[in-house]
Design a protein around this motif. Structure first.
Motif, short mmCIF file in Angstrom:
data_model
loop_
_atom_site.label_atom_id
_atom_site.label_comp_id
_atom_site.label_asym_id
_atom_site.label_seq_id
_atom_site.Cartn_x
_atom_site.Cartn_y
_atom_site.Cartn_z
N SER A 278 0.67 -1.11 0.15
CA SER A 278 -0.11 -0.10 0.21
C SER A 278 0.80 1.16 -0.10
CB SER A 278 -0.94 0.00 1.29
OG SER A 278 -0.13 -0.14 2.24
N PRO A 279 0.39 2.41 -0.59
CA PRO A 279 1.17 3.41 -0.50
C PRO A 279 1.62 3.95 0.95
CG PRO A 279 -0.71 3.72 -1.79
CD PRO A 279 -1.09 2.53 -1.29
N GLN A 280 0.71 3.76 1.80
CA GLN A 280 0.93 4.29 3.22
C GLN A 280 2.23 3.32 3.87
OE1 GLN A 280 -2.05 3.33 2.05
NE2 GLN A 280 -3.06 5.35 2.31
N GLU A 281 2.08 1.89 3.76
CA GLU A 281 3.13 1.35 4.20
C GLU A 281 4.77 1.37 3.15
OE1 GLU A 281 4.37 -3.61 4.47
OE2 GLU A 281 2.43 -2.96 3.43
N VAL A 282 4.53 1.84 1.97
CA VAL A 282 5.62 2.12 1.20
C VAL A 282 6.46 3.40 1.65
CG1 VAL A 282 6.51 3.00 -1.00
CG2 VAL A 282 5.19 1.04 -0.80
N SER A 283 5.48 4.37 2.01
CA SER A 283 5.90 5.70 2.68
C SER A 283 6.65 5.64 3.94
CB SER A 283 4.61 6.60 2.98
OG SER A 283 5.00 7.87 3.22
N GLN A 295 15.01 4.78 -10.00
CA GLN A 295 14.26 4.68 -11.54
C GLN A 295 15.00 3.36 -12.25
OE1 GLN A 295 15.17 8.13 -14.01
NE2 GLN A 295 13.40 7.69 -15.19
N LEU A 296 13.94 2.61 -12.79
CA LEU A 296 14.11 1.52 -13.16
C LEU A 296 14.81 1.66 -14.52
CD1 LEU A 296 13.72 -1.66 -12.61
CD2 LEU A 296 11.51 -1.48 -14.05
N ARG A 297 15.98 0.80 -14.72
CA ARG A 297 16.75 0.89 -15.95
C ARG A 297 16.85 -0.64 -16.51
NH1 ARG A 297 20.84 2.58 -12.95
NH2 ARG A 297 22.16 1.42 -14.12
N ILE A 298 16.26 -0.98 -17.67
CA ILE A 298 16.20 -2.28 -17.95
C ILE A 298 17.11 -2.52 -19.07
CG2 ILE A 298 14.86 -4.31 -19.06
CD1 ILE A 298 12.38 -2.95 -18.08
N LEU A 329 7.98 -0.79 -15.80
CA LEU A 329 8.54 -0.71 -17.05
C LEU A 329 9.92 0.27 -16.87
CD1 LEU A 329 5.38 -0.54 -19.40
CD2 LEU A 329 6.60 -2.60 -18.44
N ASN A 330 10.55 0.22 -18.11
CA ASN A 330 11.79 1.04 -18.30
C ASN A 330 11.41 2.36 -17.81
OD1 ASN A 330 14.63 1.08 -18.88
ND2 ASN A 330 14.03 2.55 -20.35
N GLY A 331 12.24 3.09 -17.05
CA GLY A 331 12.25 4.48 -16.73
C GLY A 331 11.05 4.86 -15.49
N VAL A 417 8.45 -3.65 -5.04
CA VAL A 417 7.17 -3.88 -4.29
C VAL A 417 6.04 -2.63 -4.63
CG1 VAL A 417 8.43 -4.86 -2.69
CG2 VAL A 417 8.04 -2.38 -2.33
N TYR A 418 6.46 -1.71 -5.27
CA TYR A 418 5.54 -0.64 -5.56
C TYR A 418 5.81 0.43 -6.65
CZ TYR A 418 2.11 3.10 -4.58
OH TYR A 418 1.11 4.11 -4.65
N ILE A 419 5.06 0.83 -7.73
CA ILE A 419 5.45 1.75 -8.78
C ILE A 419 5.04 3.29 -8.10
CG2 ILE A 419 5.06 2.35 -10.92
CD1 ILE A 419 4.71 -0.31 -11.67
N VAL A 420 6.01 3.79 -7.77
CA VAL A 420 5.91 5.27 -7.18
C VAL A 420 5.15 6.20 -8.24
CG1 VAL A 420 6.81 7.30 -6.11
CG2 VAL A 420 7.71 4.76 -5.61
N GLU A 421 6.04 6.25 -9.44
CA GLU A 421 5.25 6.98 -10.65
C GLU A 421 5.85 6.10 -11.75
OE1 GLU A 421 6.48 11.35 -12.53
OE2 GLU A 421 7.24 10.98 -10.73
N ARG A 422 4.63 6.15 -12.66
CA ARG A 422 4.81 5.45 -14.06
C ARG A 422 5.21 6.50 -15.14
NH1 ARG A 422 0.87 2.46 -11.47
NH2 ARG A 422 0.74 0.26 -11.86
#
Length: 1059
Positions: A278-283, A295-298, A329-331, A417-422
């Protein structure tokens, strides 16, 4: 399949209804028997047998050794070694619960029965039923079925009453055919779309995924009629579900879902991905440091490898496989959780490797076939074939291990475990593939980092269902709309049919769409913000509040094809021998007012995107090419910075303010270069553009010469003060005016005229940075360049030392000086310099926009320029960040609206500008690659010498001397090659290639590939516009004269010394 025996037929006839009701259940007992027969470890056999028994006890709620439920169970003397229930064949059918499976029944007494005979004699599923189960497995990339949805680690289910100790397992110990045997790890990606795959990697359950080149199918069973991957079973053949579903559970096949759905409500869909936190747990966990964000780099060449950069200066964190990325996904900006140290990777530091990560060769911690063998696993992280940890001292769990003498080290691994920003556009370009008897088609992206997508048939063009081959070369745009946790494939909708693959316009539109570049026309509400009265003239009230510089000798220097002229220069010799030098920048903020639809559109685009054949503008063309462009002989509004400089470039005074200018001449870089090269007092004959009669060509010529002399002094001062410049040659194209097809290509020359403009733009940017920071210390938009990553610099420095290269990486200035001194002065020095530049650029970080109130002052510094404050001020027509700086600059001058954004809002806009700038650079590179692919296709094959710029285990990277194109050559794809071997000499890699002789009587030819080796390559077209580099056979060396000293290695290819 052998015919059933009489006892088996009697058993089948006594239980016809039970067999029918369980027809959709997978034949787990056969997979179990096959697993036992293939694995040679008695410890593992015992573990699996105990695991099966305890699953039965756990499901029935029994203590181990308790009798089964049912009326009057038969009393038999039991084997003291076993706690199994009585054989099910001796019990009436009513004793069997509905949730029993053939696997659980079969494995009740595995010790007292032969598993293979039981598996063969008690087969309860027909071939026809198995074929029906196979249709529910996920479709593969080419329309066939695959098993990407079924791959995963073994789910260990322990008894609640008497749990068994389990050997620790990682997802990498179980392959498609069960636990790994005592053999080196293999990868299913030996062959990719562009030739043999890169270096081998350990096989993981996520290597067969929904994206990328087609994954290798699991080996077919040798037993006739068995399915490749029974539904509900893991690739190892064991039951992969934790518990059977309830009898009233109904599973409906979902359009776009992959395998895992079952018939008759007999199974559940196995999750492919973990659920997000959940966003609360991630925060909360991010604040406590339990999670990391990045930032994810594939890796574009090995899509199953991904990385994020941690906030500190430590090594990148590795994400292994599609499942670890968890649908990111990438980025994307993601939150990741570090895996236990036992699952970290052993990597070999390789400064010569590819640039997508700091180490190209990723591998499992080496496993030993024998605990007492000579091979030792580093710090106890390896597993034996039975899955048990090797003996050894425990390693610390908080830090990455230091590099071993062999150059290997531990690299942290993590999972999303979570995507903060797509940040990825969720759009892809690719092809459609049919799926027989399915209500959807399979979209296969061209970018293997994007998953394959199930799209409804209603979205497909008419005629696709009846004749899909007619669309085999048609490009489509698909937008991903969802990706469920129980599916290896995403779901999406077709957005557009682009056209034929290989055509420039469809390919270009695909590049723009994939990278989320808005190339649409500006809407009416944006155009309504533009001046409606044309031709536009400077209003008298605006002229009165500005400095009038229209009579000064002001001119522009830009590329010959440029239409958005946003900077101009002026230079005037003063009576005291000093110079008045001005930099004049178009006042775009006058037309783009804050909080208007025009401002909103510009802030979202954030930058103009330059392609080979066109430009996607940030602003409407009325502004870009007319009202804001500093066109000659036209009054234009500007921000001007005027200095009084000595001939040595020392600043005596500075003025910043709004102005009105009138350019007298539009020079290209070629024009300016001709003026620089012309002797003083002479003017080049012809070729110059028209000039304002009030400012003759001689005056412009004199101003250019003065600017050039001052720029040389400024440049020398910058580099003596510790600045760094890493030049990389760019390719340009000559295009047909009508078709816009490439007619030729050439290397763009960076000359003195370019350096002249660069020096004064840098000077203006630094002046603007100091002014806005002085007036708005908490809300200044600045640009910083963080220093390179220390650990990567240390590895690179060690490599240079071993190569004998005297390159100093201790600071930006030391690097600049030593790099230029180390390349030599032969005919290959420019190429060698570019190879070294490419290597030195890998540890570098990107420069970023930021709000001064959101970073500590020690992070303001610009590493490459070696200055404390820097910003972008000189290109407001094509960069939104410059418009914001203009607004701040105007507010510092007074008489303007200023900037209403808070520090938080400004930082958010700065982040968007960073993303858009990175995207623009990537799109520009893809456009150049596209046109070069067309050029190779039309004019190829092309031959060129190439210089080796990196050596890996089974491949090496080269830079072509003629085109400055970088390509990778895979040893396995080289025709005529007999063998190759790789060895590591410290940090230096070397490949020895052995060629088959052209004459069978001759001995093989050996060719040694190492850094800076010269080789001959041929560029040839592959599928579509993709092209590859083929290594050419080296010429056999001429025999030495008899009197000459013997040559010990004369057959080797030419290898350049580093200096």
């Amino acid at each position: 399949m052998d015919p059933p025996s009489g006892a088996q037929r009697a058993q089948q006839s006594r239980e016809p209804r039970r067999n029918q009701s369980q027809s959709s259940a997978p034949p787990r007992k056969d997979a179990y028997a096959r697993l036992l027969s293939q694995h040679s470890s008695s410890r593992f056999r015992l573990y699996v047998e105990q695991h099966a028994r305890h699953m039965t006890f756990d499901r029935e709620g029994l203590e181990p050794g308790a009798p089964p439920p049912g009326p009057n169970p038969p009393q038999r003397k039991r084997d003291p070694r076993s706690n199994d229930s009585p054989d099910c064949s001796d019990s009436p059918p009513s004793m069997k619960t509905k949730d029993e499976t053939p696997c659980s029944v079969h494995m009740e007494n595995p010790i007292t029965h032969n598993p293979l005979q039981d598996a063969k004699g008690r087969q309860g599923v027909s071939n026809r039923q198995r074929r029906g189960q196979r249709r529910n497995t996920p479709p593969s990339q080419d329309g066939d079925v695959g098993c990407g949805d079924e791959l995963g680690p073994l789910n260990n289910v322990q008894s609640r009453k008497n749990p068994l100790p389990e050997p620790p397992q990682t997802p990498h110990n179980i392959g498609p055919n069960g636990p790994e045997q005592e053999k080196p790890p293999q990868t299913p990606h030996n062959t990719g779309p562009n030739g043999p795959e890169q270096e081998k990697h350990p096989q993981t359950p996520h290597n067969t995924g929904p994206n990328g080149p087609e994954e290798e199918n699991p080996p077919k069973s040798k037993r006739k009629g068995l399915p490749k991957n029974p539904q509900g079973a893991s690739p190892s053949g064991l039951d992969s579900s934790r518990a059977p579903p309830s009898k009233d559970m109904k599973l409906q096949p979902r359009g776009g879902a992959s395998g895992g759905s079952t018939k008759g409500g007999r199974g559940v869909k196995k999750p492919v991905f973990e659920s997000y936190m959940s966003p609360q747990e991630v925060s909360q966990r991010l604040k406590r440091g339990e999670l990391l964000q990045g930032q994810l780099r594939i890796n574009p060449k090995k899509y199953h490898e991904a990385y994020i950069s941690p906030p500190d200066d430590s090594w990148d964190i590795f994400l292994d496989g599609v499942a670890a990325r968890n649908r990111a996904l990438n980025g994307d900006l993601v939150a990741v959780q570090l895996l236990p140290r036992a699952q970290w990777k052993v990597v070999r530091a390789d400064p010569e490797g590819e640039g997508s990560s700091e180490s190209d060769v990723q591998k499992e911690a080496p496993a030993c076939s024998d605990v007492g063998g000579a091979s030792r696993a580093p710090e106890g992280t390896s597993l034996t074939a039975a899955g048990e940890p090797l003996e050894g001292p425990p390693a610390p769990s908080s830090e990455e291990g230091p590099p071993a003498p062999s150059g290997e080290r531990l690299q942290r691994t993590a999972k999303v475990v979570y995507i903060v920003e797509r940040k990825h556009s969720r759009a892809a370009v690719g092809f459609l593939k049919p799926l027989p008897d399915k209500p959807f088609a399979l979209f296969s992206p061209s970018d293997h980092r994007v998953p394959r997508v199930n799209v409804p048939l209603d979205d497909c063009p008419g005629g696709f269902s009846s004749c899909p081959s007619a669309f085999s070369s048609t490009l489509f745009i698909c937008r991903i709309t969802g990706w469920e946790a129980d599916s290896s494939f995403a779901e999406g909708r077709l957005a557009k049919t682009l056209g034929q693959a290989g055509d420039i316009e469809p390919e270009t539109e695909g590049i723009l769409t994939e990278n989320d570049v808005d190339s649409s026309d500006f809407p009416p509400e944006v155009l309504d913000c533009l001046p409606q009265d044309t031709p536009w003239t400077v209003p008298p009230q605006e002229l009165s509040r500005r400095r009038d510089l229209r009579k000064e000798c002001v001119f522009t220097i830009d590329p010959a094809t440029a239409r958005d002229l946003d900077d101009a220069l002026s230079c005037k010799l003063l009576p005291d021998g000093n110079f008045e030098v001005g930099v004049h920048i178009a006042d775009v903020s006058y037309f783009v007012e804050e909080n208007t639809p025009l401002d909103a559109a510009a802030s979202q685009r954030a930058t103009s995107v330059y392609l080979v054949q066109k430009v996607v503008p940030m602003l409407p063309r009325l502004l870009c090419e007319e009202l804001c462009s500093l066109n000659p002989l036209t009054d234009r509004l500007a921000f001007s910075i005027v200095w009084k400089l000595t001939p040595e470039g020392k600043i005596l005074s500075e003025w910043v303010g709004r102005s009105v200018i009138r350019s007298c001449m539009k020079l290209s870089y070629d024009h300016a270069q001709s003026l620089i090269e012309a002797p003083e007092g002479t003017v080049p004959v012809g070729g110059l553009p028209p000039v304002d009669p009030d400012h003759p060509v001689e005056r412009v010529h004199q101003a250019v010469l003065h600017l050039h002399a001052i720029a040389q002094k400024l440049r020398a001062q910058r580099f003596s003060n510790g600045a760094l410049r890493l030049d990389q040659v760019k390719m340009s194209f000559t295009l047909d005016r009508d078709t816009m097809m490439p007619q030729g290509c050439y290397l763009y020359q960076y000359r003195d005229s370019n350096r002249l403009v660069e020096e004064f733009m840098l000077l203006a940017n630094m002046a603007a940075a100091h002014r806005i920071h002085r007036n708005f210390p908490e809300r200044a938009l600045l640009r910083c360049h963080p220093p390179p990553k220390t650990k990567m610099v240390d590895e690179l420095q060690e490599l240079f030392d071993q190569l004998g290269l005297e390159i100093d990486l201790s600071s930006s200035g030391a690097l600049h000086r030593s790099l230029h001194a180390a390349v030599g002065e032969d005919e290959f020095s420019s190429v060698r310099k570019e190879v070294l530049t490419h290597m030195c650029a890998r540890p570098m970080q990107v420069a970023l926009y930021f709000c001064s109130g959101r970073l500590s002052p020690e992070r303001f510094r610009h590493y490459a320029l070696n200055v404390p404050l820097y910003t972008h001020f000189t290109s407001p027509i094509r960069r939104y960040a410059d418009i914001l700086v203009h607004r701040l600059l105007g507010a510092s001058l007074g008489g303007g609206p200023g900037l209403s954004l808070s520090a938080e809002q400004l930082q958010k806009q700065a982040s968007l500008c960073n993303d858009r700038k990175s995207t623009s650079k990537r799109v520009q590179e893809l456009s150049s690659e596209l046109f070069f692919g067309v050029f190779v296709k039309e004019c190829g094959p092309l031959e060129s010498q190439a210089m080796v710029m990196g050596v890996l285990n089974e491949s090496f990277d080269v830079m072509l001397l003629r085109y400055r194109v970088q390509k990778r050559i895979y040893c396995k794809s080289v025709g005529g090659l007999k063998s190759f071997r790789h060895r590591k000499l410290g940090r230096r890699s070397e490949l020895s290639l052995e060629w088959n002789p052209e004459n069978p009587k001759d001995p093989p030819v050996e060719q040694v590939i190492t850094l800076f080796t010269l080789v001959d390559v041929q560029l040839r077209t592959d599928a579509g516009l993709k092209f590859s580099a083929a290594l050419q056979r080296p010429p056999r060396p001429e025999p030495e004269p008899a009197a000459a000293e013997p040559v010990t290695d004369g057959s080797r290819s030419s290898e350049l010394s580093p200096v």
